[in-house]
Structures are given as structure tokens and as C-alpha cells.
Design an enzyme around this catalytic site. Structure first.
Site, PDB file in Angstrom:
ATOM      1  N   GLU A 119       0.949  -1.166  -0.138  1.00  0.00           N
ATOM      2  CA  GLU A 119       0.079  -0.132   0.152  1.00  0.00           C
ATOM      3  C   GLU A 119       0.938   1.279   0.125  1.00  0.00           C
ATOM      4  OE1 GLU A 119      -2.843  -0.368   3.071  1.00  0.00           O
ATOM      5  OE2 GLU A 119      -4.395  -1.408   2.047  1.00  0.00           O
ATOM      6  N   ARG A 288      -1.949  11.108  -1.923  1.00  0.00           N
ATOM      7  CA  ARG A 288      -3.308  11.328  -1.058  1.00  0.00           C
ATOM      8  C   ARG A 288      -3.401  12.585  -0.718  1.00  0.00           C
ATOM      9  NH1 ARG A 288      -4.996   7.071   3.532  1.00  0.00           N
ATOM     10  NH2 ARG A 288      -5.436   5.358   1.962  1.00  0.00           N
ATOM     11  N   HIS A 349     -10.610  10.962   7.928  1.00  0.00           N
ATOM     12  CA  HIS A 349     -10.562   9.412   7.753  1.00  0.00           C
ATOM     13  C   HIS A 349      -9.774   9.053   9.086  1.00  0.00           C
ATOM     14  CE1 HIS A 349     -10.179   5.561   5.908  1.00  0.00           C
ATOM     15  NE2 HIS A 349      -8.828   5.738   5.693  1.00  0.00           N
ATOM     16  N   ARG A 384      -0.205   9.136   9.125  1.00  0.00           N
ATOM     17  CA  ARG A 384      -0.245   7.777   9.399  1.00  0.00           C
ATOM     18  C   ARG A 384      -0.059   6.967   8.016  1.00  0.00           C
ATOM     19  NH1 ARG A 384      -4.926   3.602   8.647  1.00  0.00           N
ATOM     20  NH2 ARG A 384      -5.587   5.353   7.161  1.00  0.00           N
TER      21      ARG A 384
END
Ligand SMILES: Cc1cc2nc3c(=O)[nH]c(=O)nc-3n(C[C@H](O)[C@H](O)[C@H](O)COP(=O)(O)OP(=O)(O)OC[C@H]3O[C@@H](n4cnc5c(N)ncnc54)[C@H](O)[C@@H]3O)c2cc1C
Length: 535
Positions: A119, A288, A349, A384
Site C-alpha cells: 500500500e 493522497r 478518515h 499515518r
């Protein structure tokens, strides 16, 4: 006087962190687990990707550590990162021993191994998963085991209102001895007494209008810990996911996986114009935070509520076979993504900051622990890394259980504690105050304290929060409590902590981006807030 419940350990929260801890403790201790909703209603249930740990032949602890430190933008606590990463493989084995069925695949020789995905931010394949619904597999199995264990008592639809500490009642100790708990069905408040209390209440995504978190994520644990005197750190670091399905009823919001952009999905303005190229040469494939910032910029510039994600140039079969769940959910909400673009918006999130703890999950209030998303352990720093959060849940549930075991026989059950006093309150005839303030708070947090910040906007938000908090506290003192009021009071306090932390950070770093200080400061530092009366 109502009967006071009495346990060795009171665990507030039934996500991955709370249930793992309860199972670790239960062979030797009587454990109560509270969940303010159904047992599986927390963030854990929604985790899709998986759990990171060094499990592959080509992977090393050093590499996982390095990736985590890079993602954290200079603010991770290295000792915490080393500790968590080193514990990873053993904690995954523990999950496998609990019966969680992670996805397996055959290697070249036909041998079955656990399948690892890669990821964002990870330089190796190290994310173990159960198809694309890892959280569901974890919570289903852990809750089944917790239900079966004779020493675990689960209280669903029981919401903790506040922690009970010696200091609050003028005793000669700051120790946490239990909590006031509101039964949502009977509307009664009971005292739960325990030798140890553990907050495992998850994050605070609902401080924002748009969130990928379920409705229960209202930061209750952070607020309760703050009122009990705990230090709270780095609350300005809220991770936003760039693409959440936009719906006027935000309970219908859900994540649109990055894989849709990975497979060629394009972001479009309401007039059909593509815009990502203006912000980054990688366009839709930029990291992101860049994609989230670009969408936020365009939404604010145009005053619209969402942009579109368009993958209609791909054949319908391809879309349906690659994204069966997303396709079906969009269809249920009136969008067929095979021939029309879908509305998307960035969404809060993950809460990187939280209640400060040490490597055993201990807070600075004696007898009180915080584990999982509610905690700030120093693992995530300013950002994170994907799939490190479930790992953090299981590492710290284990660490806390070991620390509790060491002391269990030396700490007595607390004496009878003062009952909840509802003698001066009446029934409210103005429930609209709660619903209005709930919406208003989340709206201005989204507009003023979102992805791109300025000091002026933060100050505007602060003024409104001060006003709301006065109104909410007055309401709280005069009217009988309800689930919504408990959550609103906590959410307003958490919003206050986010804004105060953001105002203190005079730089841009990781997830905190402010136009007034666009560069990182030379020396990274945590933002630590301490409740005034405990200074
Ligand atoms: C859509 C989505 C996808 C994600 N994907 C991943 C992923 O792939 N990998 C990963 O590592 N992480 C992922 N995350 C993050 C991860 O799921 C969470 O950080 C983690 O599950 C948090 O677990 P927890 O046990 O701390 O809290 P939660 O699972 O949120 O549980 C909180 C519990 O506390 C209870 N509670 C809260 N307040 C109270 C109160 N006042 N009284 C009583 N009970 C209370 C709730 O009812 C609930 O039982 C994802 C998150 C989301 C939202």
C-alpha cells in the site's frame, strides 16, 4: 441507590483494540466491555486494506521502520516505531491463533502462504488482509470469541459519559476508578467501578461534515480523558481520504478506493473539466494529501459541494469485475458508474493525535490506559502510513494487558463511588439545539479547519466553538442527558482541541497545511495540550 457494577478491568470500546485487550485479559480477570452501539459498529468494521507487519521473505524490520518514519514527516517517536514494528509479526500470529482467516495464495511451488499486498508509503509487500474486508473479518471473529468467554461481559448500547477519578471527588488520589455509564435503552446512569479503566473508543472523524468514519466516531475517549486530566497531543493531524462518495445524507458516505484512480478514473469539475494536471504532473496518481488538497481547493474556489470521479471510458465489465462493491453501493444510491461520473468529496478518515500514552498504553492518570485510535503513542507522527493503525491496536492491547497483569493483585477494587446526580435537571423541550449544533459544528470544522488552513479561518472556528461550548454546557447542566447530547459535548471539546493545536503549529508538516506558514519548521515538535486545572 442503583447497584454499582464491579470489574477488574473496564474496557470502554469494542473495536479491534478493546476486544483484543479483553481477550488477552479474560483468562485471569473479570472484564466489562462497553460499546455505545452494536459491538461491531466502530471504525474497525470498515477497514478494507489490511494490517501491516514484516512477514515477507524480502522484508525487514528496518524497512518497515524507515517507511513509517518517512510517512510521519519527522514527528514519529522512534522508540514507539521500533517497538510497534518489532512486535508486529507476533501480534499477527496472535490474530491468526484467534481464528482470523487472512487471505492465502499459492507460491511457485504450490505452497499456500498468507498473501501480502503493498500500500501507499510501504516499500515492500507487508499488508496481510482478509480479501478487501479485513476489519470485518477481525471484528467478527474477536467479537464471537469475546461473547463466548465466561469472564467477559459485553454491554452494547451503553455509553460512558465521564471517567470517575479521585481528584474529581476531592479524594487524595488522581486515580481513575471507573466511569458513569448511560444505558441508551433504559436512560439510566450506572456507576462502573474497576481496578483499571481502558479507553478504546476510536477516533473523531465526525468532527467534520464529511467523514469515512461511522457515526460513533465522536472522540468521546479523547474528551473524557481531557476532562480527567490527561495530556492530549497532535490533534491537528487529521488524515483526509481524497475520495469519499458524496451524499446529502452523510450516513451514506463511503470510501471510493484509490484503485479507481489507479485504473484510470479521472477527477472532473462540475462542468466536466479535468483539473488534477494543474496541481501535480502525476495528476490523479499524485499522493493522497496532494489529491485531497487539490479537490479541496477547487471545491472552495467554486463554492460547490463535490467534484466527480469518472471511469466511464473503461468497459462496463471491467468496472463491475474490478470494483464489485463500489459499483453496487453506487447503484443502490442512484449512480451507475459504468456510464456516469460519481460525486466525490475528501473526508476525515483518521485521527493521528489523541490521548498521550507510554509504551504500555498508560496515560498520565493513574489506573487509566488508552489504546487504538483514541491514543497518541507517537507511531504516526504527522501522517499515518496505511495499515499501521490496526497494527497499533493489537500491539498496544497486548502491551497494556501485560502491564495490567503485573499490578492486578496489588490494586484493590475501588470503594463505592458517588452516584450520578440528576436531581437538578429536567426533560428538555428543545432537542433542536442538539441537532442544530451538531450540524453547525461539523460544517464550520469542514469549512475552516479542513485540509487547507489559515490562521484567520482557525480563529473564526475558535470563536464559534467557544460560543457553542457555552451553549452546550448550559444545556448539559440543565437538561437530562441523552446519547446525542453526550456525543455533541465531546465533539465540541475535540473540535476545540483540534483548533487549539492547529493554531499552535506555525508550520506546514504532514497532514497540517496552512497558507500562513507553508514551510516546515527546522525542528519538529509535538503539540502537547494540558488541561488548565491540571497544570
Ligand atoms: C473506511 C476505513 C478504512 C480503514 N482501513 C484501514 C486499513 O485497511 N488498515 C488499518 O490499519 N486501518 C484502517 N482504518 C483505520 C482503522 O480501522 C481504525 O484506526 C481502527 O479500527 C480503530 O480501532 P479502535 O478499536 O481504536 O476503534 P473502533 O473500531 O472505532 O471502536 C471504537 C469503539 O468504542 C466504542 N465507543 C466509543 N465511544 C464510546 C463511549 N463513550 N462509551 C462506550 N463505547 C464507546 C464504540 O462503540 C466502538 O465499539 C480504516 C478506517 C476507516 C474508517
Amino acid at each position: 441507590m442503583s447497584q454499582q457494577a464491579e470489574y477488574d478491568v473496564l474496557v470502554i470500546g469494542s473495536g479491534a483494540a478493546g476486544l483484543a485487550l479483553a481477550l488477552e485479559l479474560a483468562d485471569h480477570a473479570q472484564v466489562a466491555v462497553l460499546s455505545k452501539a452494536a459491538i461491531d459498529a466502530g471504525n474497525t468494521q470498515y477497514a478494507q486494506g489490511g494490517i501491516s507487519a514484516v512477514l515477507g521473505q524480502d522484508d525487514t524490520l528496518e524497512s518497515h521502520i524507515e517507511d513509517t518514519l518517512n510517512a510521519g514527516a519527522g514527528l514519529c517517536n522512534t522508540a514507539t516505531v521500533n517497538f510497534v514494528v518489532a512486535q508486529g509479526p507476533a501480534r499477527i500470529n496472535w490474530l491468526i491463533e484467534q481464528g482470523i482467516q487472512f487471505t492465502q495464495a499459492a507460491d511457485n511451488t504450490g505452497q499456500l502462504n498468507y498473501h501480502l499486498t503493498r500500500e501507499g508509503g510501504h516499500s515492500r509487500r507487508r499488508v496481510i488482509h482478509a480479501e478487501d474486508a479485513t476489519g470485518r473479518a477481525v471484528i467478527t471473529q474477536l467479537s464471537a470469541k469475546a461473547h463466548q468467554h465466561p469472564n467477559i461481559k459485553i454491554f452494547e448500547r451503553h455509553i460512558a459519559i465521564d471517567l470517575i477519578t479521585g481528584k474529581k471527588f476531592g479524594l487524595n488520589s488522581r486515580r481513575c476508578m471507573g466511569a458513569y455509564v448511560f444505558n441508551i435503552d433504559t436512560e439510566e446512569v450506572t456507576v462502573f467501578r474497576a481496578r483499571f479503566v481502558v479507553l478504546a473508543t476510536g477516533g473523531a472523524g465526525n468532527a467534520y461534515l464529511h467523514t469515512s468514519n461511522p457515526i460513533i466516531a465522536t472522540g468521546d475517549g479523547i474528551a473524557m480523558a481531557w476532562r480527567a486530566g490527561c495530556h492530549v497531543a497532535n490533534m491537528e493531524f487529521i488524515q483526509f481520504h481524497p475520495t469519499c462518495f458524496y451524499h446529502t445524507d452523510d450516513t451514506n458516505a463511503f470510501l471510493i478506493s484509490e484503485a479507481v484512480r489507479g485504473e484510470g478514473g479521472r477527477l472532473l469539475l462540475p462542468n466536466g473539466e479535468a483539473f488534477m494536471q494543474k496541481f501535480d504532473h502525476r495528476a490523479e496518481l499524485a499522493p493522497r494529501d496532494i489529491v485531497a488538497r487539490a479537490i479541496d481547493h477547487e471545491i472552495k474556489r467554486l463554492g460547490c459541494n463535490y467534484v466527480f470521479l469518472d471511469i466511464t471510458h473503461k468497459p462496463a465489465d471491467f468496472i463491475i469485475s474490478h470494483f464489485p462493491n463500489i459499483y453496487q453501493r453506487c447503484l443502490d444510491l442512484g449512480y451507475d458508474m459504468t456510464y456516469e461520473p460519481i460525486p466525490v468529496v475528501p473526508a476525515a478518515h483518521y485521527t493521528c493525535g489523541g490521548v498521550m500514552t507510554d509504551l504500555t498504553g498508560k496515560t498520565d492518570v493513574e489506573g487509566l490506559y488508552a489504546i487504538g485510535e483514541v491514543a497518541h503513542t507517537g507511531l504516526h507522527g504527522a501522517n499515518r502510513m496505511a495499515s499501521n493503525s490496526l497494527l497499533e491496536c493489537v500491539v498496544f492491547s497486548h502491551a497494556a494487558s501485560e502491564d495490567i497483569f503485573k499490578q492486578l493483585n496489588n490494586i484493590p477494587i475501588p470503594p463505592t463511588l458517588p452516584e450520578w446526580d440528576a436531581s437538578r435537571v429536567t426533560n428538555s423541550d428543545e432537542e433542536v439545539v442538539v441537532t442544530h449544533n451538531w450540524y453547525e459544528l461539523r460544517r464550520f470544522m469542514w469549512d475552516y479547519v479542513g485540509i487547507v488552513r489559515t490562521t484567520k479561518r482557525l480563529q473564526r472556528a475558535k470563536n464559534r466553538i467557544d460560543l457553542l461550548q457555552r451553549e452546550i454546557n448550559e444545556y448539559y447542566s440543565n437538561f437530562r442527558i441523552s446519547n446525542n447530547l453526550i456525543e455533541l459535548r465531546n465533539l465540541a471539546l475535540v473540535a476545540d482541541l483540534i483548533v487549539r493545536s492547529a493554531l499552535l503549529r506555525k508550520e506546514s508538516r504532514g497532514l497540517h497545511y496552512t497558507l500562513d506558514y507553508p514551510q516546515p519548521a527546522p525542528i519538529p515538535h509535538d503539540t502537547v495540550l494540558i488541561p488548565e486545572e491540571y497544570l
